[in-house]
Design a protein around this motif. Structure first.
Motif, PDB file in Angstrom:
ATOM      1  N   ASP A  82     -75.525-123.790 149.292  1.00  0.00           N
ATOM      2  CA  ASP A  82     -76.180-122.713 150.022  1.00  0.00           C
ATOM      3  C   ASP A  82     -75.664-121.397 149.450  1.00  0.00           C
ATOM      4  OD1 ASP A  82     -77.367-120.936 151.721  1.00  0.00           O
ATOM      5  OD2 ASP A  82     -76.634-121.878 153.569  1.00  0.00           O
ATOM      6  N   ARG A  84     -76.906-118.480 149.951  1.00  0.00           N
ATOM      7  CA  ARG A  84     -77.125-117.364 150.883  1.00  0.00           C
ATOM      8  C   ARG A  84     -77.695-116.132 150.194  1.00  0.00           C
ATOM      9  NH1 ARG A  84     -71.507-118.809 153.144  1.00  0.00           N
ATOM     10  NH2 ARG A  84     -72.086-120.463 154.581  1.00  0.00           N
ATOM     11  N   GLY A  85     -78.443-116.381 149.102  1.00  0.00           N
ATOM     12  CA  GLY A  85     -79.030-115.276 148.358  1.00  0.00           C
ATOM     13  C   GLY A  85     -78.025-114.497 147.530  1.00  0.00           C
ATOM     14  N   ARG A 108     -80.297-124.290 148.515  1.00  0.00           N
ATOM     15  CA  ARG A 108     -80.834-123.247 149.369  1.00  0.00           C
ATOM     16  C   ARG A 108     -80.252-121.889 148.960  1.00  0.00           C
ATOM     17  NH1 ARG A 108     -78.805-125.066 154.030  1.00  0.00           N
ATOM     18  NH2 ARG A 108     -80.646-126.286 154.460  1.00  0.00           N
ATOM     19  N   GLY A 109     -81.113-120.877 148.944  1.00  0.00           N
ATOM     20  CA  GLY A 109     -80.652-119.507 148.753  1.00  0.00           C
ATOM     21  C   GLY A 109     -80.058-119.204 147.392  1.00  0.00           C
ATOM     22  N   HIS A 111     -80.559-118.110 143.205  1.00  0.00           N
ATOM     23  CA  HIS A 111     -81.408-117.399 142.253  1.00  0.00           C
ATOM     24  C   HIS A 111     -81.213-118.096 140.911  1.00  0.00           C
ATOM     25  CE1 HIS A 111     -82.335-113.423 139.920  1.00  0.00           C
ATOM     26  NE2 HIS A 111     -83.287-114.328 139.772  1.00  0.00           N
ATOM     27  N   GLU A 137     -85.078-125.045 149.329  1.00  0.00           N
ATOM     28  CA  GLU A 137     -85.701-123.989 150.123  1.00  0.00           C
ATOM     29  C   GLU A 137     -85.069-122.622 149.888  1.00  0.00           C
ATOM     30  OE1 GLU A 137     -85.359-124.968 154.276  1.00  0.00           O
ATOM     31  OE2 GLU A 137     -83.200-124.760 154.275  1.00  0.00           O
ATOM     32  N   ASN A 138     -85.927-121.604 150.005  1.00  0.00           N
ATOM     33  CA  ASN A 138     -85.509-120.200 149.920  1.00  0.00           C
ATOM     34  C   ASN A 138     -84.776-119.864 148.627  1.00  0.00           C
ATOM     35  OD1 ASN A 138     -86.623-119.703 152.477  1.00  0.00           O
ATOM     36  ND2 ASN A 138     -84.735-120.362 153.468  1.00  0.00           N
ATOM     37  N   ASN A 139     -85.255-120.402 147.525  1.00  0.00           N
ATOM     38  CA  ASN A 139     -84.683-120.089 146.217  1.00  0.00           C
ATOM     39  C   ASN A 139     -85.603-119.123 145.478  1.00  0.00           C
ATOM     40  OD1 ASN A 139     -82.359-122.061 146.101  1.00  0.00           O
ATOM     41  ND2 ASN A 139     -84.049-123.440 146.523  1.00  0.00           N
TER      42      ASN A 139
END
Length: 152
Positions: A82, A84-85, A108-109, A111, A137-139
Protein backbone atom coordinates in the motif's frame (compact mmCIF):
# COMPACT_ATOMS: atom_id res chain seq x y z
CA UNK A 1 62.63 17.01 -10.61
CA UNK A 2 65.69 17.72 -12.71
CA UNK A 3 68.93 19.47 -11.80
CA UNK A 4 70.90 21.51 -14.26
CA UNK A 5 74.56 22.01 -13.46
CA UNK A 6 76.58 24.76 -14.99
CA UNK A 7 79.90 25.99 -13.68
CA UNK A 8 79.14 27.88 -10.47
CA UNK A 9 75.34 27.40 -10.81
CA UNK A 10 73.02 24.62 -9.77
CA UNK A 11 69.46 25.15 -10.92
CA UNK A 12 66.71 22.83 -9.84
CA UNK A 13 63.39 22.95 -11.58
CA UNK A 14 60.35 20.79 -12.28
CA UNK A 15 59.34 19.98 -15.82
CA UNK A 16 56.89 22.69 -16.90
CA UNK A 17 53.93 20.31 -17.46
CA UNK A 18 54.17 18.52 -14.13
CA UNK A 19 52.81 21.32 -11.93
CA UNK A 20 49.93 22.34 -14.22
CA UNK A 21 48.94 18.70 -14.77
CA UNK A 22 48.94 18.02 -11.04
CA UNK A 23 47.01 21.22 -10.39
CA UNK A 24 44.41 20.28 -13.01
CA UNK A 25 44.04 16.81 -11.54
CA UNK A 26 43.55 18.17 -8.02
CA UNK A 27 41.08 20.79 -9.29
CA UNK A 28 39.09 18.16 -11.21
CA UNK A 29 38.91 15.85 -8.19
CA UNK A 30 37.83 18.67 -5.88
CA UNK A 31 35.22 19.86 -8.37
CA UNK A 32 33.80 16.35 -8.70
CA UNK A 33 33.63 15.86 -4.94
CA UNK A 34 32.22 19.25 -4.08
CA UNK A 35 29.91 19.99 -6.99
CA UNK A 36 26.14 19.79 -6.57
CA UNK A 37 26.04 17.83 -9.83
CA UNK A 38 27.96 14.99 -8.17
CA UNK A 39 25.45 14.91 -5.31
CA UNK A 40 22.56 14.99 -7.79
CA UNK A 41 23.95 12.03 -9.72
CA UNK A 42 24.35 9.98 -6.56
CA UNK A 43 20.80 10.79 -5.48
CA UNK A 44 19.39 10.14 -8.97
CA UNK A 45 19.72 6.37 -8.69
CA UNK A 46 16.81 5.20 -6.55
CA UNK A 47 17.12 2.14 -4.31
CA UNK A 48 15.47 -1.05 -5.60
CA UNK A 49 11.97 -1.85 -4.33
CA UNK A 50 12.76 -5.54 -4.86
CA UNK A 51 14.81 -5.54 -1.65
CA UNK A 52 11.76 -4.41 0.33
CA UNK A 53 9.57 -7.01 -1.41
CA UNK A 54 12.06 -9.75 -0.53
CA UNK A 55 12.13 -8.66 3.13
CA UNK A 56 8.33 -8.61 3.45
CA UNK A 57 7.06 -11.84 5.03
CA UNK A 58 4.51 -13.99 3.21
CA UNK A 59 1.02 -12.52 3.71
CA UNK A 60 2.65 -9.43 5.25
CA UNK A 61 2.46 -5.77 4.26
CA UNK A 62 5.45 -4.04 2.72
CA UNK A 63 6.65 -1.20 4.95
CA UNK A 64 8.87 0.86 2.65
CA UNK A 65 9.04 4.58 3.40
CA UNK A 66 7.60 7.04 0.85
CA UNK A 67 9.85 7.76 -2.11
CA UNK A 68 11.02 6.69 -5.54
CA UNK A 69 12.28 3.13 -5.98
CA UNK A 70 13.90 1.36 -8.92
CA UNK A 71 12.23 -1.48 -10.75
CA UNK A 72 11.89 -4.06 -12.00
CA UNK A 73 10.00 -5.77 -9.20
CA UNK A 74 8.88 -9.42 -9.24
CA UNK A 75 6.30 -10.52 -6.66
CA UNK A 76 6.11 -14.30 -6.34
CA UNK A 77 4.21 -14.79 -3.08
CA UNK A 78 1.20 -13.19 -1.41
CA UNK A 79 2.03 -9.77 0.08
CA UNK A 80 0.33 -6.40 0.27
CA UNK A 81 1.88 -3.16 -0.93
CA UNK A 82 0.00 0.00 0.00
CA UNK A 83 1.95 2.96 -1.33
CA UNK A 84 -0.71 5.45 -0.13
CA UNK A 85 0.11 7.46 -3.24
CA UNK A 86 3.63 8.06 -1.91
CA UNK A 87 5.63 5.22 -3.48
CA UNK A 88 6.83 5.44 -7.08
CA UNK A 89 8.43 2.50 -8.88
CA UNK A 90 10.55 3.61 -11.85
CA UNK A 91 11.35 0.90 -14.39
CA UNK A 92 14.25 2.91 -15.79
CA UNK A 93 13.02 2.44 -19.36
CA UNK A 94 13.79 -1.30 -19.47
CA UNK A 95 11.37 -4.21 -19.26
CA UNK A 96 8.24 -4.43 -17.12
CA UNK A 97 8.06 -2.31 -13.98
CA UNK A 98 6.17 -4.80 -11.74
CA UNK A 99 5.57 -8.49 -12.52
CA UNK A 100 3.08 -10.40 -10.41
CA UNK A 101 3.46 -14.20 -10.23
CA UNK A 102 1.31 -15.11 -7.20
CA UNK A 103 -2.21 -15.27 -5.84
CA UNK A 104 -3.51 -13.11 -3.01
CA UNK A 105 -1.41 -10.01 -3.76
CA UNK A 106 -2.64 -6.49 -3.08
CA UNK A 107 -1.14 -3.54 -4.97
CA UNK A 108 -2.67 -0.26 -3.90
CA UNK A 109 -1.70 3.40 -4.18
CA UNK A 110 1.46 2.93 -6.25
CA UNK A 111 2.82 5.04 -9.09
CA UNK A 112 4.36 2.75 -11.73
CA UNK A 113 6.28 4.45 -14.51
CA UNK A 114 8.89 4.24 -17.25
CA UNK A 115 8.74 0.69 -18.65
CA UNK A 116 10.71 -0.48 -21.64
CA UNK A 117 9.33 -0.26 -25.19
CA UNK A 118 9.56 -3.87 -26.40
CA UNK A 119 6.41 -5.33 -27.93
CA UNK A 120 8.03 -8.78 -27.95
CA UNK A 121 8.88 -8.57 -24.27
CA UNK A 122 5.40 -7.14 -23.46
CA UNK A 123 6.97 -4.31 -21.43
CA UNK A 124 4.23 -3.13 -19.09
CA UNK A 125 3.63 -1.05 -16.03
CA UNK A 126 2.15 -4.16 -14.43
CA UNK A 127 2.37 -7.68 -15.85
CA UNK A 128 0.17 -10.27 -14.13
CA UNK A 129 1.57 -13.60 -15.34
CA UNK A 130 -0.55 -15.90 -13.23
CA UNK A 131 -2.48 -16.06 -9.99
CA UNK A 132 -5.94 -15.30 -8.73
CA UNK A 133 -7.65 -13.27 -6.03
CA UNK A 134 -5.28 -10.33 -6.55
CA UNK A 135 -6.40 -6.79 -5.73
CA UNK A 136 -5.06 -3.99 -7.92
CA UNK A 137 -6.54 -0.60 -7.01
CA UNK A 138 -5.87 3.14 -7.01
CA UNK A 139 -2.57 2.90 -8.87
CA UNK A 140 -1.21 5.47 -11.32
CA UNK A 141 0.56 3.99 -14.35
CA UNK A 142 2.22 6.26 -16.88
CA UNK A 143 5.01 6.45 -19.43
CA UNK A 144 4.75 2.70 -20.14
CA UNK A 145 4.25 0.70 -23.33
CA UNK A 146 1.32 -1.32 -21.93
CA UNK A 147 -0.50 -0.33 -18.73
CA UNK A 148 -1.65 -3.65 -17.26
CA UNK A 149 -1.06 -6.91 -19.09
CA UNK A 150 -2.96 -9.97 -17.91
CA UNK A 151 -1.69 -13.44 -18.86
CA UNK A 152 -2.54 -16.98 -17.83
Amino acid sequence: MAAIREPGLILRHRPPLLRPARALLVAALLAALLSPLHATRAAAVPPPLQTWVDLTPTSGTLGAPPGVYAGPVVISRPIAIDGRGQITVDGGGKGTVVTLRASGVTLRGLHLKHSGDSHDGIDSGLLIENGSHNMIENNVIDNVLFGITLQG
